[in-house]
Design a protein around this motif. Structure first.
Motif, PDB file in Angstrom:
ATOM      1  N   GLU A  71      52.328  27.860  13.595  1.00  0.00           N
ATOM      2  CA  GLU A  71      51.183  28.528  12.974  1.00  0.00           C
ATOM      3  C   GLU A  71      49.925  27.677  13.074  1.00  0.00           C
ATOM      4  N   LYS A  72      50.090  26.364  12.834  1.00  0.00           N
ATOM      5  CA  LYS A  72      48.925  25.480  12.940  1.00  0.00           C
ATOM      6  C   LYS A  72      48.392  25.428  14.360  1.00  0.00           C
ATOM      7  N   THR A  73      49.324  25.431  15.339  1.00  0.00           N
ATOM      8  CA  THR A  73      48.887  25.405  16.747  1.00  0.00           C
ATOM      9  C   THR A  73      48.127  26.673  17.104  1.00  0.00           C
ATOM     10  N   GLY A  74      48.626  27.841  16.599  1.00  0.00           N
ATOM     11  CA  GLY A  74      47.918  29.093  16.870  1.00  0.00           C
ATOM     12  C   GLY A  74      46.527  29.103  16.284  1.00  0.00           C
ATOM     13  N   GLU A  75      46.389  28.558  15.053  1.00  0.00           N
ATOM     14  CA  GLU A  75      45.064  28.498  14.451  1.00  0.00           C
ATOM     15  C   GLU A  75      44.130  27.599  15.268  1.00  0.00           C
ATOM     16  N   GLY A  76      44.683  26.486  15.787  1.00  0.00           N
ATOM     17  CA  GLY A  76      43.867  25.592  16.609  1.00  0.00           C
ATOM     18  C   GLY A  76      43.402  26.254  17.895  1.00  0.00           C
ATOM     19  N   GLN A  77      44.276  27.095  18.492  1.00  0.00           N
ATOM     20  CA  GLN A  77      43.897  27.764  19.740  1.00  0.00           C
ATOM     21  C   GLN A  77      42.804  28.796  19.491  1.00  0.00           C
ATOM     22  N   SER A  78      42.906  29.547  18.370  1.00  0.00           N
ATOM     23  CA  SER A  78      41.867  30.541  18.079  1.00  0.00           C
ATOM     24  C   SER A  78      40.523  29.872  17.836  1.00  0.00           C
ATOM     25  N   ASP A  79      40.566  28.710  17.140  1.00  0.00           N
ATOM     26  CA  ASP A  79      39.305  27.997  16.922  1.00  0.00           C
ATOM     27  C   ASP A  79      38.698  27.512  18.226  1.00  0.00           C
ATOM     28  N   SER A  80      39.551  27.030  19.151  1.00  0.00           N
ATOM     29  CA  SER A  80      39.031  26.535  20.430  1.00  0.00           C
ATOM     30  C   SER A  80      38.466  27.659  21.278  1.00  0.00           C
ATOM     31  N   GLU A  81      39.037  28.893  21.139  1.00  0.00           N
ATOM     32  CA  GLU A  81      38.497  30.025  21.899  1.00  0.00           C
ATOM     33  C   GLU A  81      37.137  30.436  21.364  1.00  0.00           C
ATOM     34  N   ASP A  82      36.964  30.329  20.046  1.00  0.00           N
ATOM     35  CA  ASP A  82      35.669  30.678  19.474  1.00  0.00           C
ATOM     36  C   ASP A  82      34.595  29.672  19.848  1.00  0.00           C
ATOM     37  N   THR A  83      34.949  28.442  20.089  1.00  0.00           N
ATOM     38  CA  THR A  83      33.984  27.399  20.440  1.00  0.00           C
ATOM     39  C   THR A  83      33.944  27.243  21.956  1.00  0.00           C
ATOM     40  N   LEU A  84      32.766  27.474  22.566  1.00  0.00           N
ATOM     41  CA  LEU A  84      32.630  27.381  24.020  1.00  0.00           C
ATOM     42  C   LEU A  84      32.671  25.925  24.464  1.00  0.00           C
ATOM     43  N   THR A  85      33.248  25.702  25.616  1.00  0.00           N
ATOM     44  CA  THR A  85      33.237  24.384  26.237  1.00  0.00           C
ATOM     45  C   THR A  85      31.871  24.148  26.873  1.00  0.00           C
ATOM     46  N   PRO A  86      31.547  22.928  27.236  1.00  0.00           N
ATOM     47  CA  PRO A  86      30.267  22.689  27.924  1.00  0.00           C
ATOM     48  C   PRO A  86      30.102  23.530  29.181  1.00  0.00           C
ATOM     49  N   LEU A  87      31.195  23.739  29.937  1.00  0.00           N
ATOM     50  CA  LEU A  87      31.110  24.584  31.131  1.00  0.00           C
ATOM     51  C   LEU A  87      30.841  26.032  30.753  1.00  0.00           C
ATOM     52  N   GLY A  88      31.496  26.503  29.681  1.00  0.00           N
ATOM     53  CA  GLY A  88      31.255  27.872  29.236  1.00  0.00           C
ATOM     54  C   GLY A  88      29.826  28.063  28.755  1.00  0.00           C
ATOM     55  N   LYS A  89      29.306  27.057  28.041  1.00  0.00           N
ATOM     56  CA  LYS A  89      27.912  27.142  27.597  1.00  0.00           C
ATOM     57  C   LYS A  89      26.956  27.173  28.782  1.00  0.00           C
ATOM     58  N   ALA A  90      27.256  26.368  29.808  1.00  0.00           N
ATOM     59  CA  ALA A  90      26.396  26.345  30.999  1.00  0.00           C
ATOM     60  C   ALA A  90      26.427  27.698  31.712  1.00  0.00           C
ATOM     61  N   LYS A  91      27.613  28.299  31.805  1.00  0.00           N
ATOM     62  CA  LYS A  91      27.722  29.612  32.452  1.00  0.00           C
ATOM     63  C   LYS A  91      26.970  30.675  31.666  1.00  0.00           C
ATOM     64  N   LYS A  92      27.091  30.654  30.357  1.00  0.00           N
ATOM     65  CA  LYS A  92      26.378  31.630  29.538  1.00  0.00           C
ATOM     66  C   LYS A  92      24.871  31.465  29.670  1.00  0.00           C
ATOM     67  N   GLU A  93      24.408  30.226  29.677  1.00  0.00           N
ATOM     68  CA  GLU A  93      22.976  29.978  29.836  1.00  0.00           C
ATOM     69  C   GLU A  93      22.481  30.454  31.198  1.00  0.00           C
ATOM     70  N   ALA A  94      23.297  30.209  32.251  1.00  0.00           N
ATOM     71  CA  ALA A  94      22.919  30.681  33.591  1.00  0.00           C
ATOM     72  C   ALA A  94      22.877  32.197  33.637  1.00  0.00           C
ATOM     73  N   ALA A  95      23.824  32.871  32.972  1.00  0.00           N
ATOM     74  CA  ALA A  95      23.836  34.335  32.945  1.00  0.00           C
ATOM     75  C   ALA A  95      22.606  34.873  32.217  1.00  0.00           C
ATOM     76  N   ASP A  96      22.190  34.215  31.131  1.00  0.00           N
ATOM     77  CA  ASP A  96      20.992  34.645  30.399  1.00  0.00           C
ATOM     78  C   ASP A  96      19.748  34.497  31.270  1.00  0.00           C
ATOM     79  N   TYR A  97      19.648  33.372  31.992  1.00  0.00           N
ATOM     80  CA  TYR A  97      18.498  33.166  32.877  1.00  0.00           C
ATOM     81  C   TYR A  97      18.476  34.202  33.997  1.00  0.00           C
ATOM     82  N   LEU A  98      19.663  34.513  34.549  1.00  0.00           N
ATOM     83  CA  LEU A  98      19.738  35.501  35.626  1.00  0.00           C
ATOM     84  C   LEU A  98      19.326  36.880  35.134  1.00  0.00           C
ATOM     85  N   GLU A  99      19.764  37.246  33.953  1.00  0.00           N
ATOM     86  CA  GLU A  99      19.379  38.543  33.396  1.00  0.00           C
ATOM     87  C   GLU A  99      17.871  38.620  33.165  1.00  0.00           C
ATOM     88  N   ALA A 100      17.303  37.544  32.633  1.00  0.00           N
ATOM     89  CA  ALA A 100      15.856  37.518  32.408  1.00  0.00           C
ATOM     90  C   ALA A 100      15.094  37.594  33.729  1.00  0.00           C
TER      91      ALA A 100
END
Length: 228
Positions: A71-100
């Motif tokens: 149960e504790k491991t599952g809670e840790g995985q859900s928290d990690s999915e909610d928090t973007l990694t640096p690569l995920g943040k970079a991809k999201k920022e690139a997608a926002d710039y592309l849309e703009a």
């Protein structure tokens, strides 16, 4: 790759106190087995009963520990999915710039097309203003052509004027014998004609001019109509 979680890692390790307790239970069960070999069968069954209960309790406790750790491991995985990694943040920022960028490009294309249409409209207005101012002179040139002979010099000037207007998309229309069209002909007179099967242009008083589909001035004509 998921981030390393120290708490989850520590929860998966066995508890030292529980491990010592399990070892003690195993030692007691072993000594009980040795004593039962020297006693009678009734004492053997009485000594073995607590040993079996202790053995059953240990796996149950281990399963409970594994369930809590899962149960504790599952809670840790859900928290990690909610928090973007640096690569995920970079991809999201690139997608926002592309849309703009795409939105700005679409707005620029619309602005360019609108500007081109406005420029073409202003250009046509300028041509129409010049043509309207020269219409009386053009009508005089047509009358001279029809009712008198033009010398070569005057004919050359008239030809240059016609070609200049053609260059700017101005079309002259109105010919004798063509079908009467109220959208481009202004009938100043209808005269019956026994030979006419339909309304046709008999005489062009003033030629018409248009730019594309836009009529600048309708041709003023005399129309020959059937007698009936």
């Amino acid at each position: 790759m998921s981030e390393f979680n120290k708490d989850d890692y520590l929860n998966d390790l066995p508890d030292p106190d529980q491990a010592a307790e399990g070892a003690g239970q195993a030692a007691q069960a072993s000594s009980g087995a040795d004593a039962s070999a020297e006693s009678d069968s009734a004492q053997d069954s009485a000594a073995q009963a607590p040993s079996n209960e202790g053995a059953d309790a240990a796996p149950a406790a281990a399963e409970g520990e594994k369930s809590d750790a899962g149960e504790k491991t599952g809670e840790g995985q859900s928290d990690s999915e909610d928090t973007l990694t640096p690569l995920g943040k970079a991809k999201k920022e690139a997608a926002d710039y592309l849309e703009a960028l795409q939105r700005e490009r679409a707005e620029f294309i619309n602005y360019r097309n609108r500007t081109q249409k406005e420029q073409e409209r202003f250009r046509q207005h300028g041509i129409i203003d010049v043509l309207t101012a020269l219409l009386p002179a053009l009508d005089d040139i047509d009358r001279i052509r029809e009712h008198s002979e033009m010398d070569d010099s005057f004919k050359a000037v008239a030809t240059k004027i016609d070609k200049a207007f053609e260059k700017f998309g101005v079309e002259k229309f109105g010919e004798k014998g063509e079908d009467f069209d109220p959208t481009k002909h202004d009938a100043i007179l209808h005269k019956p004609d026994a030979n006419a099967e339909k309304e046709t242009v008999d005489t062009v008083v003033e030629a018409g001019y248009r730019i594309g589909d836009r009529v600048i001035r309708a041709a003023r004509v005399v129309v020959a109509s059937p007698q009936n």
